[in-house]
Design an enzyme around this catalytic site. Sequence first.
Site, PDB file in Angstrom:
ATOM      1  N   ASP A  95      62.657 -17.689  14.852  1.00 54.49           N
ATOM      2  CA  ASP A  95      62.750 -19.014  15.469  1.00 54.49           C
ATOM      3  C   ASP A  95      61.440 -19.368  16.164  1.00 54.49           C
ATOM      4  O   ASP A  95      60.361 -19.067  15.639  1.00 54.49           O
ATOM      5  CB  ASP A  95      63.932 -19.029  16.453  1.00 54.49           C
ATOM      6  N   HIS A 127      63.905 -23.339  22.243  1.00 53.02           N
ATOM      7  CA  HIS A 127      64.836 -23.401  21.110  1.00 53.02           C
ATOM      8  C   HIS A 127      65.357 -22.015  20.739  1.00 53.02           C
ATOM      9  O   HIS A 127      66.559 -21.768  20.718  1.00 53.02           O
ATOM     10  CB  HIS A 127      64.138 -24.053  19.916  1.00 53.02           C
ATOM     11  N   SER A 340      71.010 -26.119  13.940  1.00 51.72           N
ATOM     12  CA  SER A 340      70.289 -24.969  14.504  1.00 51.72           C
ATOM     13  C   SER A 340      71.155 -24.179  15.464  1.00 51.72           C
ATOM     14  O   SER A 340      70.997 -22.962  15.597  1.00 51.72           O
ATOM     15  CB  SER A 340      69.049 -25.455  15.271  1.00 51.72           C
TER      16      SER A 340
END
Length: 465
Positions: A95, A127, A340
Amino acid sequence: MRRFAALAAALGVAATLAAGPALADNRPPIVDPGALPAGDPAAPPGKTERPGNAACYSTQQGGDGPSVPPTQRTLDLDRAWQFSRGAGQVVAVIDTGVSPHPRLPNLTPLGDFVAAGGDGSEDCDAHGTVVAGIIGASQLPDQGFSGVAPEARLLSIRQTSALYQEEGAGRNKGPDDMPDGYGKVSALASAVRRAADAGATVINISLVACPTEKPESREFAALGAAVRYAALERDAVIVTSAGNTDACKSSNPGLDPLDPGADPWTRVTSYVAPAWFDQYVLSVGSIDAAGAPSAFTVPGPWVGVAAPGENVVSLDARAGGTSNGKYTNQGQYTAYSGTSFAAPYVSGVAALVRARFPELSSAEVIRRIQATAHAPAEGWNPYVGYGTVDPVAALTNEVPAALPAKIPAAAVSVQLAVPAPAPAPDDTARNVALIGTAVIVAAGVLGYLASFPIRRRFGVHEDAT
């Protein structure tokens, strides 16, 4: 080289090629194992930079306290944890990096394909830390939020970032312009190989590339070889996001109302990778709080299951608590929503299943997760796949040896049995009661009348003398 987009976090620009007509032969080609890249060294494919104006995104704290977040509540994790908590499993998070956090005590940085000299522990994009928290955040007595598999170990590999770019790309930019973003398909292939070689039993990939022409470049061949290697030779369960419409702008058409049972591969207009390599990965779509497909989730013939992906709560990349959103450097607030964040819920479930059923292969784990999902009416559709993931069922149900193909089941006309007419009511009891009552009433009236004396007048007749 095509850039990646880490969905729902504005992480770069998704690959966009010249749009072409949909092809009938839209499935990936047979993977060439010889295209497998090396996983070492973990370094950017080229020189990169993070401009001075590209400060790391700030976060919005939220979600602390004993209340269980709605997205977690729908999975009934308290019951699932009676059977498994993910002990012994290693989940790789490819990621934007994962920041160290007190609730990630089992986190190991494993490399950085964005910044030279990095180890995967920087998360400027806020994230990857959110993704990692959904998978494996430890439990605290006074906190409702927890990772799906709180006893799993985590590995962090940074592969993309919106705040980096190729070195020198900022020469023609203004002082307020944002970086181009950085993330190479070739680096993703190497990251998958690296995670597999490090012993990951589950690999979470919450990012996609979305070319609108069939991806047949050397980089995509390497990606196909990497996911094949990880799934078959290293027996890792690979979980990927299905893509968001903000990054995959061409999206894909859903079901054809005139031919709902048509092969969905014939309707592909956006190739979402690595989900495109359907034979080796489990692709995850997003649902909203009501269980309907999220408006942003990209449909596709590769979608396997769905999970909650809107208004997520997870770990804060900037502090020690939890967060429910972040701010861009322009001050725009963004809640954590996207496929996601649906994918790591399924990665956590995969870790639970692997811990409970260590004898299952990666393909058998995927089949179990799909077979126990809450199926849509069609049995499968391109938005939610075989349905919404169910951790408890995945840990307890028996599953079939095989699943039906990823094609919506055609509508079936079934003649329901016509119920026999109801029998005529049996009024015997009522009639007997009514007759008996009438007799009693009549007898009563007669008895009443008989209680009065009957008087009769008699006339007297005298004879004349």
